[in-house]
Design an enzyme around this catalytic site. Structure first.
Site: not given
Length: 235
Positions: A166-168, A172, A204
């Site tokens: 959900t936070d690619l 990261n 994203r």
């Protein structure tokens, strides 16, 4: 093998093949500091401590909230069950990804400290050796098309394991000195059936490239992202 340690203050899940230190102390930064085992630190939402274990090097992270609510309740979460805690879920998700052959850090230990209706959490995972995030690399120079393909393949493996990151973003994604691609930071990520959500991960990631072009002047183009997003057409 995953073991569990309990006392009045905390519950710790740990991999006994990786952790030979005291599980009751392994998520306390003071324990590593007092034993002269702190190698360094990195600051983001909180401080990540890099520590020397008997067998490997670890990254110790305390879970903290972001945003406005995080200023009011910095590091406490509602407790609704041990297996619903942030650290336990990330610990188990990393094991799932490792089993699926995705390059992610090996989880070493997860801790939950319960205080009434609230809890605090920590995660100790293996530090990826000799690796830098994609942002710092692209600030210096472009990378090859083949390396972009490797990034796409790693995302494909993660998606084949049905994990929604959900936070690619490019902070990261790590590249080590052997040009091996790693994906990190799976807090609040989860297994999800189907395929419709996978394009959202890629969108994203694309936005994070565009943001860092403006913010840090990274060496990147839309053609490079097309190589990453073509992963879904590979067999």
């Amino acid at each position: 093998m995953i073991q569990t340690f309990n006392d009045a203050q905390q519950k710790v899940w740990f991999d006994d093949a990786l952790l030979h230190e005291d599980p009751s102390q392994c998520c306390n930064p003071e324990f590593w500091q007092q034993n002269g085992k702190v190698l360094g630190s990195a600051t983001g939402r909180g401080t990540t401590w890099f520590v020397q274990l008997q067998q490997t090097q670890g990254a110790l992270r305390h879970y903290r909230r972001g945003g406005l609510f995080g200023k009011l309740v910095a590091d406490s979460y509602w407790f609704t069950g041990w297996e619903k805690t942030r650290s336990y879920q990330e610990f188990m998700l990393l094991n799932h990804l490792r089993d699926a052959g995705v390059n992610v850090p090996r989880p070493i230990a997860a801790r939950v400290q319960k205080h009434g209706l609230l809890y605090k959490a920590d995660l100790l995972s293996e530090k990826v050796p000799n690796a830098r995030d994609l942002v710092s690399i692209l600030q210096e120079s472009p990378i090859s098309d083949e390396l972009y393909r490797k990034i796409g393949r790693e995302i494909r493996k993660m998606h084949d394991a049905q994990v929604n990151h959900t936070d690619l973003n490019i902070h990261n994604i790590l590249i080590d000195d052997q040009e091996k691609v790693w994906i990190i930071d799976f807090d609040k990520c989860y297994v999800q059936i189907g395929d419709s959500w996978k394009q959202g991960n890629l969108k994203r990631l694309k936005r994070s490239f565009e943001k860092e072009v403006c913010k840090r002047g990274i060496n990147w183009s839309l053609e490079a992202f097309a190589i990453i997003s073509s992963y879904k057409h590979e067999e």
